[in-house]
Design a protein around this motif. Sequence first.
Motif, short mmCIF file in Angstrom:
data_model
loop_
_atom_site.label_atom_id
_atom_site.label_comp_id
_atom_site.label_asym_id
_atom_site.label_seq_id
_atom_site.Cartn_x
_atom_site.Cartn_y
_atom_site.Cartn_z
N VAL A 1 0.83 -1.21 0.00
CA VAL A 1 0.00 0.00 0.00
C VAL A 1 0.86 1.25 0.00
CG1 VAL A 1 -1.82 1.28 1.20
CG2 VAL A 1 -1.85 -1.24 1.21
N GLU A 2 1.86 1.30 0.86
CA GLU A 2 2.74 2.46 0.91
C GLU A 2 3.47 2.62 -0.43
OE1 GLU A 2 6.00 4.47 3.94
OE2 GLU A 2 5.66 2.31 4.01
N THR A 3 3.55 3.83 -0.92
CA THR A 3 4.12 4.06 -2.25
C THR A 3 5.65 4.17 -2.21
OG1 THR A 3 4.08 6.48 -2.14
CG2 THR A 3 2.05 5.37 -2.86
N LEU A 4 6.27 3.99 -3.35
CA LEU A 4 7.72 4.12 -3.44
C LEU A 4 8.16 5.57 -3.22
CD1 LEU A 4 8.60 1.70 -6.36
CD2 LEU A 4 8.87 1.33 -3.90
N ASP A 5 7.32 6.52 -3.58
CA ASP A 5 7.64 7.92 -3.29
C ASP A 5 7.70 8.15 -1.79
OD1 ASP A 5 7.85 8.64 -5.93
OD2 ASP A 5 5.81 9.45 -6.07
N GLU A 6 6.83 7.51 -1.02
CA GLU A 6 6.86 7.63 0.43
C GLU A 6 8.13 7.01 0.99
OE1 GLU A 6 3.07 6.33 2.23
OE2 GLU A 6 2.18 6.74 0.28
N TRP A 7 8.54 5.88 0.41
CA TRP A 7 9.80 5.26 0.81
C TRP A 7 10.97 6.22 0.56
CZ3 TRP A 7 11.73 0.62 2.81
CH2 TRP A 7 10.77 -0.34 3.16
N ASP A 8 10.99 6.81 -0.62
CA ASP A 8 12.07 7.73 -0.96
C ASP A 8 12.15 8.88 0.04
OD1 ASP A 8 12.80 6.25 -3.18
OD2 ASP A 8 11.69 7.49 -4.60
N ARG A 9 10.99 9.41 0.42
CA ARG A 9 10.95 10.55 1.34
C ARG A 9 11.52 10.19 2.71
NH1 ARG A 9 6.41 12.37 4.73
NH2 ARG A 9 6.75 14.54 5.35
N VAL A 10 11.09 9.06 3.26
CA VAL A 10 11.53 8.73 4.61
C VAL A 10 12.99 8.28 4.62
CG1 VAL A 10 10.82 6.27 4.63
CG2 VAL A 10 10.85 7.60 6.76
N VAL A 11 13.45 7.64 3.56
CA VAL A 11 14.87 7.29 3.48
C VAL A 11 15.72 8.56 3.41
CG1 VAL A 11 16.64 6.25 2.01
CG2 VAL A 11 14.52 5.00 2.48
N ASP A 12 15.27 9.53 2.62
CA ASP A 12 16.02 10.77 2.43
C ASP A 12 16.13 11.57 3.71
OD1 ASP A 12 17.48 12.57 0.92
OD2 ASP A 12 15.72 13.66 0.20
N ILE A 13 15.06 11.60 4.50
CA ILE A 13 15.06 12.40 5.74
C ILE A 13 15.60 11.60 6.92
CG2 ILE A 13 13.62 13.63 7.40
CD1 ILE A 13 11.72 14.27 5.05
N ASN A 14 15.00 10.45 7.21
CA ASN A 14 15.30 9.73 8.46
C ASN A 14 16.63 8.99 8.44
OD1 ASN A 14 12.72 10.61 9.08
ND2 ASN A 14 12.09 8.67 9.97
N LEU A 15 17.04 8.51 7.27
CA LEU A 15 18.31 7.79 7.19
C LEU A 15 19.41 8.65 6.58
CD1 LEU A 15 20.08 5.34 7.53
CD2 LEU A 15 19.14 4.41 5.39
N MET A 16 19.20 9.13 5.37
CA MET A 16 20.25 9.91 4.71
C MET A 16 20.49 11.25 5.41
SD MET A 16 21.49 7.91 2.59
CE MET A 16 22.69 9.11 1.99
N GLY A 17 19.46 11.79 6.08
CA GLY A 17 19.67 13.00 6.87
C GLY A 17 20.70 12.78 7.96
N VAL A 18 20.65 11.61 8.60
CA VAL A 18 21.63 11.26 9.63
C VAL A 18 23.00 11.02 9.00
CG1 VAL A 18 22.21 9.60 11.44
CG2 VAL A 18 19.83 10.32 11.13
N VAL A 19 23.00 10.30 7.87
CA VAL A 19 24.26 10.05 7.17
C VAL A 19 24.95 11.37 6.81
CG1 VAL A 19 25.28 9.15 5.04
CG2 VAL A 19 23.54 7.82 6.25
#
Length: 258
Positions: free
Chosen positions: A83-101
């Motif tokens: 159900v969750e879209t790939l655009d939603e995945w991209d957003r949370v990876v970019d902020i929650n993971l890559m933001g920390v990186v």
Amino acid sequence: MSRVLVTGASSGLGAALVAKFVAEGHQVLSTDIAEDGGTTYLKLDVRRPEDWEAAVSWCEQNWGGLDILVNNAGIATGGRIDVETLDEWDRVVDINLMGVVRGCRAFTPLFKRQRSGHIVNTASAAGLVHPPMMSSYNTVKAGVVALSETLSHELYPYGVTVSVVCPSFFRTNLADSIRGADSAMGATARQLIEKSPRSADDIATAVLAGIKKKRFLIIPDRPAAMAWRTKRFARPLYDRQMRKIAERARQRAETSNG
């Protein structure tokens, strides 16, 4: 007295951490995506490497360095995998993971030159235990835990300490960041956040205690600690609990579709 930078500092756990650090007499640079956040504030979007470069420059020019970097900015997300879209995945990876990186990459050269520093990464209990219907959130928070452990070893020879914070649900405005295709799961997450008996201030108090002791894994509340212990030491019980949650979600989904 330490020099501290906190991301996501305008609300929630970030604001509570800033208040605690200031109350203890530390110098604090609050950062967030708003244009103006008050005294000793810098606009910083964790998705923008140039903002991170500006933050490093600010700390060097105004303080001559930094002692504690708190990578706290993040959003809430989640949903069933189909159900969750790939655009939603991209957003949370970019902020929650890559933001920390990006934050760790930006400040590591400074910490290496100083031969000192403390990186504090806000993850979640979801980085340690992985409930169903939270694939994207679990994945990025587990990534933050893995990154933190890696850096705790990698930067040890330079005198740099790394901590990762893994709280369970607590009251904050994090629910306001929930949006996406799986509205049913979003509503459940909002309820868990808003009805928690724990406040951001409670979590911040425990986090500062963990930072002072230079703990790697900071689990600041009992429910998170119990879930982690159950997974480690009573795995069959943990699996049964997770699958019960999944079964209830299946029943609700089929009932609503029917």
